[in-house]
Design a protein around this motif. Sequence first.
Motif, mmCIF file in Angstrom:
data_model
loop_
_atom_site.group_PDB
_atom_site.id
_atom_site.type_symbol
_atom_site.label_atom_id
_atom_site.label_comp_id
_atom_site.label_asym_id
_atom_site.label_seq_id
_atom_site.Cartn_x
_atom_site.Cartn_y
_atom_site.Cartn_z
ATOM 1 N N ILE A 80 86.667 28.021 100.527
ATOM 2 C CA ILE A 80 87.743 27.993 99.561
ATOM 3 C C ILE A 80 88.367 26.319 100.064
ATOM 4 O O ILE A 80 88.774 25.914 99.102
ATOM 5 C CB ILE A 80 88.558 28.905 99.700
ATOM 6 C CG1 ILE A 80 88.114 30.318 99.000
ATOM 7 C CG2 ILE A 80 89.794 28.828 98.931
ATOM 8 C CD1 ILE A 80 88.841 31.644 99.127
ATOM 9 N N GLY A 81 88.804 26.350 101.219
ATOM 10 C CA GLY A 81 89.419 25.222 101.864
ATOM 11 C C GLY A 81 88.570 23.931 101.533
ATOM 12 O O GLY A 81 89.020 23.079 100.988
ATOM 13 N N PHE A 82 87.386 23.928 101.684
ATOM 14 C CA PHE A 82 86.522 22.528 101.254
ATOM 15 C C PHE A 82 86.505 22.368 99.796
ATOM 16 O O PHE A 82 86.857 21.502 99.307
ATOM 17 C CB PHE A 82 85.236 23.010 101.775
ATOM 18 C CG PHE A 82 84.362 21.802 101.537
ATOM 19 C CD1 PHE A 82 84.396 20.570 101.859
ATOM 20 C CD2 PHE A 82 82.789 21.975 100.900
ATOM 21 C CE1 PHE A 82 83.850 19.361 101.493
ATOM 22 C CE2 PHE A 82 82.063 21.023 100.802
ATOM 23 C CZ PHE A 82 82.569 19.647 100.972
ATOM 24 N N ALA A 83 86.499 23.726 98.805
ATOM 25 C CA ALA A 83 86.444 23.491 97.597
ATOM 26 C C ALA A 83 88.019 22.828 96.986
ATOM 27 O O ALA A 83 88.006 22.066 96.112
ATOM 28 C CB ALA A 83 86.101 24.551 96.635
ATOM 29 N N LEU A 86 88.012 19.057 97.414
ATOM 30 C CA LEU A 86 87.276 18.292 96.496
ATOM 31 C C LEU A 86 87.725 18.506 95.127
ATOM 32 O O LEU A 86 87.773 17.484 94.296
ATOM 33 C CB LEU A 86 85.968 18.975 96.442
ATOM 34 C CG LEU A 86 85.067 18.600 97.833
ATOM 35 C CD1 LEU A 86 83.649 19.711 97.482
ATOM 36 C CD2 LEU A 86 84.806 17.446 98.045
ATOM 37 N N PHE A 87 88.367 19.731 94.461
ATOM 38 C CA PHE A 87 88.554 19.933 93.114
ATOM 39 C C PHE A 87 90.152 20.166 92.882
ATOM 40 O O PHE A 87 90.490 20.179 91.809
ATOM 41 C CB PHE A 87 87.782 21.026 92.608
ATOM 42 C CG PHE A 87 86.214 20.627 92.774
ATOM 43 C CD1 PHE A 87 85.564 19.595 92.142
ATOM 44 C CD2 PHE A 87 85.511 21.465 93.716
ATOM 45 C CE1 PHE A 87 84.211 19.558 92.374
ATOM 46 C CE2 PHE A 87 84.100 21.146 93.885
ATOM 47 C CZ PHE A 87 83.436 20.224 93.211
ATOM 48 N N GLY A 88 90.872 20.288 93.919
ATOM 49 C CA GLY A 88 92.278 20.727 93.747
ATOM 50 C C GLY A 88 93.059 19.931 92.648
ATOM 51 O O GLY A 88 94.035 20.341 92.453
ATOM 52 N N PHE A 89 92.779 18.496 92.749
ATOM 53 C CA PHE A 89 93.573 17.568 91.946
ATOM 54 C C PHE A 89 93.305 17.673 90.513
ATOM 55 O O PHE A 89 94.146 17.128 89.730
ATOM 56 C CB PHE A 89 93.278 16.408 92.443
ATOM 57 C CG PHE A 89 91.827 15.570 92.325
ATOM 58 C CD1 PHE A 89 91.735 14.849 90.977
ATOM 59 C CD2 PHE A 89 90.745 16.049 93.017
ATOM 60 C CE1 PHE A 89 90.641 14.351 90.864
ATOM 61 C CE2 PHE A 89 89.491 15.391 92.681
ATOM 62 C CZ PHE A 89 89.635 14.585 91.478
ATOM 63 N N LEU A 90 92.175 18.270 90.046
ATOM 64 C CA LEU A 90 92.037 18.344 88.537
ATOM 65 C C LEU A 90 92.869 18.938 87.746
ATOM 66 O O LEU A 90 93.483 20.060 88.394
ATOM 67 C CB LEU A 90 90.428 18.602 88.499
ATOM 68 C CG LEU A 90 89.473 17.727 88.964
ATOM 69 C CD1 LEU A 90 88.353 18.506 88.917
ATOM 70 C CD2 LEU A 90 89.375 16.523 88.143
ATOM 71 N N PRO A 91 92.942 19.112 86.566
ATOM 72 C CA PRO A 91 93.785 19.872 85.619
ATOM 73 C C PRO A 91 93.018 21.261 85.724
ATOM 74 O O PRO A 91 91.709 21.298 85.631
ATOM 75 C CB PRO A 91 93.633 19.242 84.220
ATOM 76 C CG PRO A 91 93.450 18.274 84.620
ATOM 77 C CD PRO A 91 92.558 17.569 85.676
ATOM 78 N N GLY A 92 93.860 22.356 85.902
ATOM 79 C CA GLY A 92 93.172 23.537 86.152
ATOM 80 C C GLY A 92 92.354 23.719 87.486
ATOM 81 O O GLY A 92 91.432 24.499 87.769
ATOM 82 N N GLY A 203 97.052 17.262 90.338
ATOM 83 C CA GLY A 203 98.012 16.612 91.348
ATOM 84 C C GLY A 203 97.101 15.456 92.122
ATOM 85 O O GLY A 203 96.111 15.175 91.499
ATOM 86 N N PRO A 204 97.619 14.859 92.905
ATOM 87 C CA PRO A 204 97.193 13.919 93.562
ATOM 88 C C PRO A 204 95.882 14.311 94.602
ATOM 89 O O PRO A 204 95.765 15.333 94.910
ATOM 90 C CB PRO A 204 98.239 13.284 94.844
ATOM 91 C CG PRO A 204 98.979 14.603 94.866
ATOM 92 C CD PRO A 204 98.899 15.286 93.529
ATOM 93 N N PRO A 205 94.934 13.203 94.567
ATOM 94 C CA PRO A 205 93.639 13.852 95.245
ATOM 95 C C PRO A 205 93.680 14.006 96.614
ATOM 96 O O PRO A 205 94.550 13.454 97.343
ATOM 97 C CB PRO A 205 92.495 12.848 94.853
ATOM 98 C CG PRO A 205 93.531 11.611 94.436
ATOM 99 C CD PRO A 205 94.630 12.095 94.018
ATOM 100 N N ALA A 206 92.891 14.755 97.338
ATOM 101 C CA ALA A 206 93.032 14.778 98.829
ATOM 102 C C ALA A 206 92.333 13.507 99.677
ATOM 103 O O ALA A 206 91.474 12.957 98.731
ATOM 104 C CB ALA A 206 92.241 16.044 99.262
#
Length: 427
Positions: A80-83, A86-92, A203-206
């Motif tokens: 979950i942390g790795f995902a 990678l993807f937390g900055f996208l809409p949804g 939001g902003p990417p990692a």
Amino acid sequence: MLLAVIFGVFFAVALAGVPLVWALILTTLIVNELVDFPYPIEAIALNVIGGVEPFHLVAVPLFIVAGELVGRGGVGERMIGFARTLFGFLPGGLGIVTVASCMLFGAVSGSAIATAAAIGPVMVPGMVARGYTRAFAGALIAAAGTLGVIIPPSIPMLVYGFVANVSVAELFLSGIVPGALFGLALMMVCAWVGRSTGCDPGGPPAGWCEIAAGARDSLPALLMPLIVLGGIYSGVFTPTEAASVATAYGLVIALFLYRTIAPRELPGLILQAFITSATVLLVIGATNALAWVITLEQVPVQLTELVQAIAPNKWVFLGLLNIVLLVLGIFLEPLPALVLAAPLFLPAGQAFGVDPVHMGLIFTCNLAIGLYTPPVGGTLFVAAKLADVGMGAISRALIPLFVASLGVMLAVTYVEALPMGIVWAFR
């Protein structure tokens, strides 16, 4: 007529609340009394036992043990942390992270319910805190959890390979592209929900350092499917031996690398895994006895003739197969449904020129969708409990996810190159 009686008796018994194993055995006994020359009860009992005797079925409990080890070994949280990086900055983004986490964990566990149970407790509260409704959070876990049986290694594909005498390695290869497509379709729904509701606009990417740290933390777990599948495809070991390798590797990760399981916990973990395995194998044995009676009564031959009379070509047959499997998946778990339906429809599929590997992928994907189709479904019940929502609310939230999955299902059914392209490259 006999086939209609079989399904009528089975669903009547099962819906009356009789456990699945006994419903299958009782159906077999009732059907046996309806045929012209009933078979000895001893023969039916021997077929129940014979259904679980083949050595290659040892892979089923071993993969279940491996799934238990990684499920309790802190692997889910790391993925979950790795995902998220990678993807937390996208809409949804948080919904997309949920789907990606299920894909990663599914590639390790091979089980839909294990995937939903491992990812759900972490992601559902986070999604609700972000602003997603509880119903959608639960629905997403129910749908994304089924990626665990589509992305290889997959326990239903393993069982289908044994039942249909098809290469397990090719079945695993056929699930790679469809698994990615199902995941992408669910991610697109998450992006639409996040943007349209405004609850998760992105939001902003990692940074690269954060991504590298997440990859390093998850790498030992992510190597498991690569080792297992790589060993099978290269011919280093068989699928049964691969299950042993996965179990041994899971022990190393849980005990010595992540150190999230103490040695004293192993007996209880293994006992729980083998209780699950015993339930699965009992169902396989009971289904094998029913399939034996059906086969001796020439039902597959009659069904093939009926389907050929109804379906003028391969494409209509595939559409009918999808409908039947979707309905069957509502009432049955994937494994008994596979053991029961594969001997019935394989002859008809071969008569229309459908590749048995492609049919196995169609079986697996349809029955995976059945796991979250109301009113019955393994991941549906797990997700509803985790999200603390009623069946009506979660069923309504499932509609866009269900429609997206059906679109992918039609694509992998009618565009044979999608699931079979990699298989053809290795043949």
